[in-house]
Design a protein around this motif. Sequence first.
Motif, PDB file in Angstrom:
ATOM      1  N   ALA A  12       7.971   2.300  -8.234  1.00 54.40           N
ATOM      2  CA  ALA A  12       8.820   3.421  -8.085  1.00 54.40           C
ATOM      3  C   ALA A  12       9.252   4.235  -9.350  1.00 54.40           C
ATOM      4  N   ILE A  13       9.456   3.726 -10.328  1.00 55.17           N
ATOM      5  CA  ILE A  13       9.699   3.967 -11.745  1.00 55.17           C
ATOM      6  C   ILE A  13       8.542   4.712 -12.145  1.00 55.17           C
TER       7      ILE A  13
ATOM      8  N   THR B 285      -1.640  -4.690  -4.960  1.00 57.96           N
ATOM      9  CA  THR B 285      -0.543  -3.555  -4.886  1.00 57.96           C
ATOM     10  C   THR B 285       0.737  -4.111  -4.813  1.00 57.96           C
ATOM     11  N   GLY B 286       1.678  -3.528  -5.484  1.00 60.84           N
ATOM     12  CA  GLY B 286       2.886  -3.773  -5.617  1.00 60.84           C
ATOM     13  C   GLY B 286       3.557  -2.812  -4.663  1.00 60.84           C
ATOM     14  N   GLY B 287       4.658  -3.652  -3.821  1.00 64.18           N
ATOM     15  CA  GLY B 287       5.434  -2.552  -2.803  1.00 64.18           C
ATOM     16  C   GLY B 287       5.015  -2.955  -1.448  1.00 64.18           C
TER      17      GLY B 287
ATOM     18  N   ASP C 132       5.305  -2.222 -17.296  1.00 62.95           N
ATOM     19  CA  ASP C 132       6.265  -3.091 -16.485  1.00 62.95           C
ATOM     20  C   ASP C 132       5.843  -3.451 -14.920  1.00 62.95           C
ATOM     21  N   ALA C 133       5.110  -2.144 -14.511  1.00 64.36           N
ATOM     22  CA  ALA C 133       4.649  -2.318 -13.104  1.00 64.36           C
ATOM     23  C   ALA C 133       3.597  -3.561 -13.071  1.00 64.36           C
TER      24      ALA C 133
ATOM     25  N   VAL D 207       3.743   6.370  -3.923  1.00 65.88           N
ATOM     26  CA  VAL D 207       2.275   6.040  -3.953  1.00 65.88           C
ATOM     27  C   VAL D 207       2.097   4.567  -4.475  1.00 65.88           C
ATOM     28  N   ASP D 208       1.523   3.612  -4.018  1.00 63.28           N
ATOM     29  CA  ASP D 208       1.338   2.443  -4.727  1.00 63.28           C
ATOM     30  C   ASP D 208      -0.097   2.441  -4.972  1.00 63.28           C
ATOM     31  N   TYR D 209      -0.287   1.950  -6.365  1.00 71.24           N
ATOM     32  CA  TYR D 209      -1.361   1.860  -6.967  1.00 71.24           C
ATOM     33  C   TYR D 209      -1.775   0.297  -7.520  1.00 71.24           C
ATOM     34  N   LYS D 210      -3.279   0.129  -7.351  1.00 70.62           N
ATOM     35  CA  LYS D 210      -3.630  -1.290  -8.191  1.00 70.62           C
ATOM     36  C   LYS D 210      -3.924  -0.946  -9.384  1.00 70.62           C
TER      37      LYS D 210
END
Length: 415
Positions: A244-245, A43-45, A179-180, A256-259
């Motif tokens: 965020a993008i 999870t990024g963020g 990218d994410a 919302v943070d997604y895996k």
Amino acid sequence: MRNAGLVTAALILLTAGARAQSKTIVAQLPSAPIPALDLAPQTGGSSAAPAGSQPQTLTRVQAEQMALKNNPRVSVTALLALAQHQVVRQAHSADLPTVTAALTAEDSENASRMSAGELQASRLFPHAGGGVFGSQLITDFGRTHNLVLTQKLEEQATKSTALATKEEIVLAVDQAFYDALTAQAVLQVAIQTVATRQTTETQVDQMTQNKLRSTLDLSFADVDLSQAKLLQLNAQDNSDASMAILDSVLGLDHEVDYKLIEDADQPAAPASDFNSLVQIALQQRPDLQSLTYGAQSEQKYARAQWEQLLPNISALGTAGTVPIRVDHYYTSNWWGGIGVNMEIPVFNGFLYTAQARQAEYQARADSEMERTLRDQIVRDVRTAWLQEKTSYQRLSVTAELFNAENLALRLSLAR
């Protein structure tokens, strides 16, 4: 091509960590279990999910479907296409009959005279009556027909623009997703690098206290650990910005943070020849179709503007009754009549000619814009094909380099 980006990002940090550790751990580092490298996206963020809950998973296909459903640009273009359809109906209304009903009551001195105003019946009589007036266009020598075709082509252009917007959203989602995904993979490698260098720093500190290593070695370990922490902070920031993008492209108004889950399918080999891809792009690109319909619409409109110089022939009809009247002047309770009217433009200061030439120049400009876009599509397809071909070749080379660096890390730790 996208897998290569993830592997390369992980490889950069992995190589830096291995070489830094090999400087401080030469011969006196005790044998330790070789850590397993985990490249699974995390999870990024900084706004992590609540304790005890797992972050939501998101695949690329799910992201595309969510964006097409929630992104406002998709809704805007769809509504504009519906609005243009109503413009088609407005243009087509000129071919349909027009019917108007009227009720009139009048009180005046019998046979009063009107001595000023427009040319009309000069005597007024008290009366009350009602009637219906109708008109039907017989022919305007194709002007209305071309105006209807103009708006229909504009509707097709608007629909193509809506489709092009959807394709742009899908492309933007794919770019933001990978990218994410790359940022999350780099963040995971940075976290593992910090953990590894923290262990190394602790071991070197213990050995320094036991007079087995010098304080210089400990300072090197501290520097490596600080560098790893800086890399982790940068990776965390990049992961948050990338997420965020992605949330913005998905049409979400909150964070919302997604895996993110990478596609399991291996990328297919690129086409051997880009000429076939160019033909497919020229046939299927919706933005090119939109310009083509727009140019055809302008051509129909220019023809309709020239047809303003031709006569306009219409049929007219009226009927009604006068229940309250002066019998001396009204011989019947009913009245009615039919006729044909022809309007012939004679001179209006060259207005129609100027409008027709303006439409012709606009049609020629649109045709040139269409040709410009065709040339750009050919160039973009060729460039994308070359990039895909090169990236596909890099996959095997990157995999070999990754295995070699991973082996170097294991041998360095084993020493």
